[in-house]
Design a protein around this motif. Structure first.
Motif, PDB file in Angstrom:
ATOM      1  N   GLN A 183       8.028  -2.298  -7.082  1.00 21.38           N
ATOM      2  CA  GLN A 183       7.831  -1.065  -7.847  1.00 21.38           C
ATOM      3  C   GLN A 183       6.369  -0.963  -8.247  1.00 21.38           C
ATOM      4  OE1 GLN A 183       6.887  -1.800 -11.196  1.00 21.38           O
ATOM      5  NE2 GLN A 183       7.210  -3.950 -10.734  1.00 21.38           N
ATOM      6  N   GLY A 184       6.004   0.185  -8.802  1.00 22.55           N
ATOM      7  CA  GLY A 184       4.652   0.353  -9.337  1.00 22.55           C
ATOM      8  C   GLY A 184       3.645   0.869  -8.326  1.00 22.55           C
ATOM      9  N   PHE A 185       4.089   1.332  -7.177  1.00 16.08           N
ATOM     10  CA  PHE A 185       3.146   1.769  -6.149  1.00 16.08           C
ATOM     11  C   PHE A 185       3.321   3.252  -5.859  1.00 16.08           C
ATOM     12  CE2 PHE A 185       6.475   2.139  -3.017  1.00 16.08           C
ATOM     13  CZ  PHE A 185       7.390   1.149  -3.360  1.00 16.08           C
ATOM     14  N   ASP A 186       2.285   3.830  -5.216  1.00 13.16           N
ATOM     15  CA  ASP A 186       2.447   5.165  -4.684  1.00 13.16           C
ATOM     16  C   ASP A 186       2.981   5.078  -3.253  1.00 13.16           C
ATOM     17  OD1 ASP A 186      -0.309   5.641  -6.615  1.00 13.16           O
ATOM     18  OD2 ASP A 186       1.375   7.046  -6.769  1.00 13.16           O
ATOM     19  N   LEU A 187       2.320   4.215  -2.468  1.00 15.35           N
ATOM     20  CA  LEU A 187       2.791   3.953  -1.115  1.00 15.35           C
ATOM     21  C   LEU A 187       2.815   2.446  -0.925  1.00 15.35           C
ATOM     22  CD1 LEU A 187       0.745   6.349   1.233  1.00 15.35           C
ATOM     23  CD2 LEU A 187       3.230   6.330   0.936  1.00 15.35           C
ATOM     24  N   ASN A 188       3.830   1.929  -0.275  1.00 14.37           N
ATOM     25  CA  ASN A 188       3.841   0.510   0.045  1.00 14.37           C
ATOM     26  C   ASN A 188       3.923   0.335   1.551  1.00 14.37           C
ATOM     27  OD1 ASN A 188       3.964  -2.337  -0.582  1.00 14.37           O
ATOM     28  ND2 ASN A 188       6.073  -2.255   0.133  1.00 14.37           N
ATOM     29  N   ILE A 189       3.062  -0.525   2.063  1.00 18.81           N
ATOM     30  CA  ILE A 189       3.021  -0.761   3.513  1.00 18.81           C
ATOM     31  C   ILE A 189       3.634  -2.113   3.830  1.00 18.81           C
ATOM     32  CG2 ILE A 189       1.523  -1.081   5.526  1.00 18.81           C
ATOM     33  CD1 ILE A 189      -0.651   0.448   4.061  1.00 18.81           C
ATOM     34  N   THR A 190       4.501  -2.131   4.830  1.00 24.19           N
ATOM     35  CA  THR A 190       4.835  -3.398   5.473  1.00 24.19           C
ATOM     36  C   THR A 190       4.343  -3.257   6.907  1.00 24.19           C
ATOM     37  OG1 THR A 190       6.864  -3.399   4.192  1.00 24.19           O
ATOM     38  CG2 THR A 190       6.628  -5.130   5.834  1.00 24.19           C
ATOM     39  N   GLU A 191       3.484  -4.148   7.312  1.00 28.04           N
ATOM     40  CA  GLU A 191       2.883  -4.006   8.634  1.00 28.04           C
ATOM     41  C   GLU A 191       3.707  -4.747   9.665  1.00 28.04           C
ATOM     42  OE1 GLU A 191      -1.139  -5.376   8.975  1.00 28.04           O
ATOM     43  OE2 GLU A 191      -1.439  -4.308  10.873  1.00 28.04           O
ATOM     44  N   LEU A 192       4.178  -4.000  10.679  1.00 26.01           N
ATOM     45  CA  LEU A 192       4.768  -4.629  11.851  1.00 26.01           C
ATOM     46  C   LEU A 192       3.694  -4.590  12.934  1.00 26.01           C
ATOM     47  CD1 LEU A 192       8.301  -2.954  11.771  1.00 26.01           C
ATOM     48  CD2 LEU A 192       7.599  -5.164  10.829  1.00 26.01           C
ATOM     49  N   ASP A 193       3.919  -5.262  14.030  1.00 28.39           N
ATOM     50  CA  ASP A 193       2.857  -5.323  15.038  1.00 28.39           C
ATOM     51  C   ASP A 193       2.418  -3.946  15.514  1.00 28.39           C
ATOM     52  OD1 ASP A 193       3.943  -8.482  16.456  1.00 28.39           O
ATOM     53  OD2 ASP A 193       2.362  -7.997  15.022  1.00 28.39           O
ATOM     54  N   ASN A 194       3.384  -2.998  15.662  1.00 29.25           N
ATOM     55  CA  ASN A 194       3.014  -1.700  16.220  1.00 29.25           C
ATOM     56  C   ASN A 194       3.096  -0.545  15.255  1.00 29.25           C
ATOM     57  OD1 ASN A 194       2.716  -2.869  18.828  1.00 29.25           O
ATOM     58  ND2 ASN A 194       4.964  -2.973  18.925  1.00 29.25           N
ATOM     59  N   GLY A 197      11.280   7.316  -2.642  1.00 28.69           N
ATOM     60  CA  GLY A 197      12.296   6.269  -2.530  1.00 28.69           C
ATOM     61  C   GLY A 197      12.707   6.026  -1.099  1.00 28.69           C
ATOM     62  N   SER A 198      12.244   6.881  -0.175  1.00 27.68           N
ATOM     63  CA  SER A 198      12.632   6.688   1.219  1.00 27.68           C
ATOM     64  C   SER A 198      11.610   5.804   1.923  1.00 27.68           C
ATOM     65  CB  SER A 198      12.726   8.035   1.927  1.00 27.68           C
ATOM     66  OG  SER A 198      11.433   8.606   2.029  1.00 27.68           O
ATOM     67  N   THR A 199      11.971   5.365   3.113  1.00 31.97           N
ATOM     68  CA  THR A 199      11.060   4.536   3.900  1.00 31.97           C
ATOM     69  C   THR A 199      10.858   5.206   5.251  1.00 31.97           C
ATOM     70  OG1 THR A 199      12.058   2.617   2.851  1.00 31.97           O
ATOM     71  CG2 THR A 199      10.635   2.191   4.726  1.00 31.97           C
ATOM     72  N   GLY A 221       6.589   5.885  -2.980  1.00 34.86           N
ATOM     73  CA  GLY A 221       6.848   5.472  -4.358  1.00 34.86           C
ATOM     74  C   GLY A 221       6.636   6.559  -5.389  1.00 34.86           C
ATOM     75  N   SER A 222       5.977   7.669  -5.002  1.00 36.71           N
ATOM     76  CA  SER A 222       5.688   8.672  -6.037  1.00 36.71           C
ATOM     77  C   SER A 222       5.601  10.050  -5.421  1.00 36.71           C
ATOM     78  CB  SER A 222       4.367   8.349  -6.721  1.00 36.71           C
ATOM     79  OG  SER A 222       3.290   8.551  -5.812  1.00 36.71           O
ATOM     80  N   SER A 274      14.088   3.308  10.994  1.00 35.27           N
ATOM     81  CA  SER A 274      15.399   3.042  11.577  1.00 35.27           C
ATOM     82  C   SER A 274      15.973   1.763  10.996  1.00 35.27           C
ATOM     83  CB  SER A 274      15.253   2.880  13.086  1.00 35.27           C
ATOM     84  OG  SER A 274      14.518   1.685  13.351  1.00 35.27           O
ATOM     85  N   GLY A 275      17.235   1.576  11.247  1.00 34.70           N
ATOM     86  CA  GLY A 275      17.910   0.364  10.775  1.00 34.70           C
ATOM     87  C   GLY A 275      17.250  -0.880  11.336  1.00 34.70           C
ATOM     88  N   TYR A 276      16.834  -0.781  12.571  1.00 32.47           N
ATOM     89  CA  TYR A 276      16.183  -1.907  13.244  1.00 32.47           C
ATOM     90  C   TYR A 276      14.889  -2.271  12.525  1.00 32.47           C
ATOM     91  CZ  TYR A 276      13.360  -4.379  16.641  1.00 32.47           C
ATOM     92  OH  TYR A 276      12.549  -5.282  17.248  1.00 32.47           O
TER      93      TYR A 276
END
Lengths: 290, 375, 158
Positions: free
Chosen positions: B185-196, B10-12, B203-204, B220-222
């Protein structure tokens, strides 16, 4: 769309799932009419034979190894646990291969599939069975049930028609049914010199029968065009849609509500059919090419 | 700051992009076939990937009705390509599968059991619409009354690495179908791609343990705000819409409307849409016999309601004309599917629009039908 | 064979005659007669002159057309309360298009077509009821013919 560098797995479904056939032996073949015969089958495994139960209107899938499967209505008495009758018209590849079977041959069998004639729901009502041609075999188990439980039903009429007198199915049984207080009325589309009975199409004979719309259930099966007009006539006599039951046919392949072929609207004929109550079917019936 | 403890479910977190190779090799060590998008023959396919660089870095897709172009763009992101013709359904619901094989044994037949299925996939780069499609197919192939053993076995072993879409294509309309662009929901890992960075949502428990010893930072919050913003932008970028408020009734009440014939005139019945659609599930049975008549096998193959033979039965064809087959497809996908499975059959991925050689766009067709009906 | 009281009684039992006023029913009765028929008895032949329109009271009457090289083909059977021979009431036809023969012993009511036509001309109220009724019969017969034509039970080609 084959994927080149992902190894292609030849996978097999584990056995015991419904797609595996059981095996049955042909014990007798009864020719019924031109191009139509009833195949009597008995499971090779006696335990399977004794355990098999079906309701009037349900369907079995007959499997001829190498040729394929065909969905066939069971046309025998549900109380006969010794054998199962399947009335087959020889039209396609698979059924033509069936026509070459002999007594003693073994075929695959799986089922029963689908919904059945509502014999419990219509107890106490008058029953009007209107069918034609190859539409009588799926109704025969229902007739046997009525004969066996005659006191549970009111006035029972069988209105049955075929193209010519030589196309009539099960003529040797009509008198037996009459003896059981079923009014059996037969008609043919075309008369011939051997025929002294009615000549005229099934739907138009409705007006000869006094039908009480408040307590009559109509069961119908046959070519869809005939069904359409039977329903038309029944509704003209104010029989409500909830009291009309129809058996439909579509290309059935898996029998499991999975492969999609037998769909009519939201219904899988192998699962929500083949027997439908007409009010459920109404909005999808009679739409051109649907 | 390197963090030695495992991230919570549940963490990012965030990781440096090259660290992803560690995750890939962990998956391979664990026996997974790591499948992801690759460039091949100037198009996108789902095939095995070994390292991060196998992904279509820097590529963008241009998709319009009847048009797909893959081109090298000015960015260097790995996950920017919106999927091509391939979907994940080919792995869970393979295009060909043997159901059983028989050998003649005297008068009868005996079953020859095949190899048990051991395919274990890690899907890398599953979009929100694709995950929604998989979940729709879950409800079709794994039910109370019938469960497909192949689907069931493979599905249980899938490790899902999903990806948020930050740059949707022109043909996308997942927002209208309420399936994306964010994977919820429904994933083990979810990626959001930032430039760097890769921002990973855990998720699991399986995903969590996979990350043991992998250098990561808590997001981070940013970073989280950045992710938020990208998703909002993605939503706004999505121009194509499908109004579903009056579906399925719009179609079910107008099955005999003459407009279907109009569409029918353009449709070629080529079955492309059903092939690329990640939720289409129809299949056919093929029985083969050996030349000596001593062995036979039954195979399950993909089928399409557009195939003329699909609705054939002894006695004729119930849908001989193209318009009725198109109507079957659309009135099923966005109509009767709801009654059958509780959801629409469409997740807004846009593939059917991109891959239709006649450029038929179902979002437009429905809007036009709506207009025709109201006249 | 004419027995007025008997005819009135029989006609009065036929549902669509019940819509006639007593006066009209009386007129009808004067043109009608009861006839008993034996199995095989011919009522009229194809090509014959128009004389009566019939209603089956009991039994069954077959309508046949003779086709050279094929023989007599039965195209329809009239059951109790069915009307047959109605083409004699329409102004344009001049001869029977089919033959009618009793299939089993029965009773029919015959109504003089010429007198019926004249009465319809003279009394339009009476005429309207008769013609309206005939139109219903003809339309349902047409539907039957259509269904026979499309051959509902045709064996499909595989």
């Amino acid at each position: 769309m084959t994927i080149s560098n992902v190894p292609v797995q030849t996978t097999t479904l584990q056995s015991g799932i419904l797609l595996d056939p059981q095996w049955a032996e042909v014990t007798a073949i009864t020719p019924e009419a031109e191009g139509i015969s009833t195949y009597w089958l008995r499971f090779v495994n006696p335990a399977e034979q004794h355990a098999f139960r079906f309701e009037p209107g349900q369907v079995n899938m007959l499997y001829l190894p190498g040729f394929g499967e065909s969905a066939i209505s069971i046309s025998s008495d549900p109380q006969d646990h010794e054998k199962l009758g399947h009335t087959i018209r020889f039209v396609g590849n698979v059924t033509r291969a069936v026509s070459r079977l002999k007594v003693g041959d073994v075929v695959g069998l799986r089922g029963p599939f689908g919904t059945h004639w509502p014999m419990q729901e219509i107890e106490g009502k008058d029953v009007f069975i209107a069918c034609g041609g190859i539409g009588l075999p799926p109704l025969r188990p229902a007739i046997y049930h009525i004969v066996r439980n005659r006191e549970k039903y009111g006035k029972v009429t069988l209105l049955y028609g075929a193209r010519t007198s030589s196309d009539l199915m099960f003529p040797h049984e009509y008198d037996e049914w009459r003896k059981a207080q079923i009014d059996v009325e037969i008609t043919v589309d075309r008369g011939d010199t051997n025929w002294n009975g009615r000549v005229g199409v099934v739907p138009m004979w409705f007006y000869h029968f006094r039908i009480d719309p408040r307590k009559t259930a109509v069961l119908t099966c046959g070519p869809e065009i005939m069904i359409r007009f039977v329903i038309f006539e029944a509704m003209a006599r104010r029989v409500p849609e909830e009291s009309i039951y129809v058996s439909l046919e579509r290309n059935m392949k898996c029998g499991q509500g999975s492969c999609g072929h037998c769909q009519i609207g939201p219904y899988f004929i192998c699962r929500e059919g083949p027997v439908f109550r007409f009010d459920d079917l109404q909005s999808f019936f009679n739409i051109e090419e649907f | 700051m390197l963090n030695e403890t495992l991230p919570e479910v549940g963490s990012t977190i965030t990781i440096q992009k090259p660290v992803f190779d560690l995750i890939l090799s962990r998956l391979k060590e664990a026996g997974y076939l790591t499948i992801g998008p690759r460039v091949k023959n100037e198009t996108l396919v789902y095939e095995t990937i070994e390292i991060l660089e196998d992904l279509p870095r820097g590529y963008t897709t241009e998709q319009k009705p009847g048009r797909f172009r893959l081109f090298q763009d000015r960015h260097s992101r790995y996950f920017d390509t919106i999927p091509g013709a391939h979907s994940w359904k080919q792995f869970l619901f393979p295009p060909r599968a043997e159901l059983f094989a028989l050998r003649k044994n005297g008068h009868g037949w005996e079953t020859t059991t095949g190899q048990p299925d051991t395919a274990k996939y890690a899907f890398i780069g599953v979009r929100a619409c694709e995950l929604a499609s998989i979940q729709i197919q879950d409800g079709i192939f794994m039910r109370e009354d019938f469960t497909d053993p192949i689907y069931h076995a493979r599905r249980g072993r899938v490790f899902t690495i999903s990806v948020d879409c930050t740059h949707p294509a022109e043909t996308c309309f997942c927002v209208s179908m309420n399936t994306g662009p964010q994977v919820k929901q429904g994933f083990d890992l979810n990626i959001t791609e930032l430039d760097n960075l890769f921002v990973l949502a855990i998720g699991s428990e399986l995903a969590r343990r996979l990350l043991a010893g992998i250098p990561f930072e808590n997001a981070s919050g940013y970073v989280l705000t950045n992710v938020e913003q990208k998703l909002v932008n993605a939503k706004q970028q999505m121009r194509r819409k499908l109004d579903t408020a009056d579906l399925p009734q719009l179609m079910l009440d107008n099955l005999d409307h003459p407009y279907w014939n109009e569409i029918g005139k353009r449709c070629l019945s080529c079955t492309n849409c059903t092939l690329v659609c990640p939720t289409c599930f129809c299949w056919d049975v093929v029985d083969e016999m050996s030349l000596d008549g001593k062995s036979t096998r039954r195979e399950r193959v993909w089928d399409s309601c557009f195939n003329p033979g699909y609705s054939y039965q002894a006695g004729g064809n119930t849908r001989p004309t193209i318009y009725s087959r198109y109507r079957q497809w659309l009135s099923h996908k966005l109509g009767t599917w709801k009654q059958q499975f509780g959801t629409f059959g469409c997740t807004g991925c846009g593939r059917c629009i991109t891959w239709c050689p006649a450029e038929i766009d179902l979002t437009e067709e429905i809007a036009t039908l709506r207009k025709e009906v109201s006249q | 064979m004419e027995d007025h009281e008997n005819v009135i009684e029989v006609l009065g039992k036929i549902p669509w005659f019940q819509a006639l006023s007593p006066e009209h029913l009386q007129k009808m009765t004067e043109m009608a007669h009861l006839r008993q028929v034996k199995a095989g008895e011919i009522l009229f032949r194809e090509g014959g002159k128009e004389d009566y329109v019939y209603i089956v009271i009991e039994g069954r009457v077959g309508l046949d057309i003779f086709i050279p090289h094929r023989g007599k083909v039965r195209i329809y059977t009239a059951e109790p309360l069915d009307v047959f021979g109605w083409s004699s009431v329409t102004p344009s036809s001049h001869q029977r298009t089919a033959g009618a023969a009793a299939v089993i012993d029965g009773v029919v009511v015959g109504i003089d077509s010429a007198k019926l036509r004249d009465t319809c001309e003279a009394d339009h109220d009476f005429g309207y009821i008769v013609m309206r009724r005939l139109l219903n019969i003809v339309s349902s017969r047409l539907l039957v013919s259509r269904l026979q034509l499309i051959d509902m039970f045709e064996s499909p080609e595989a």
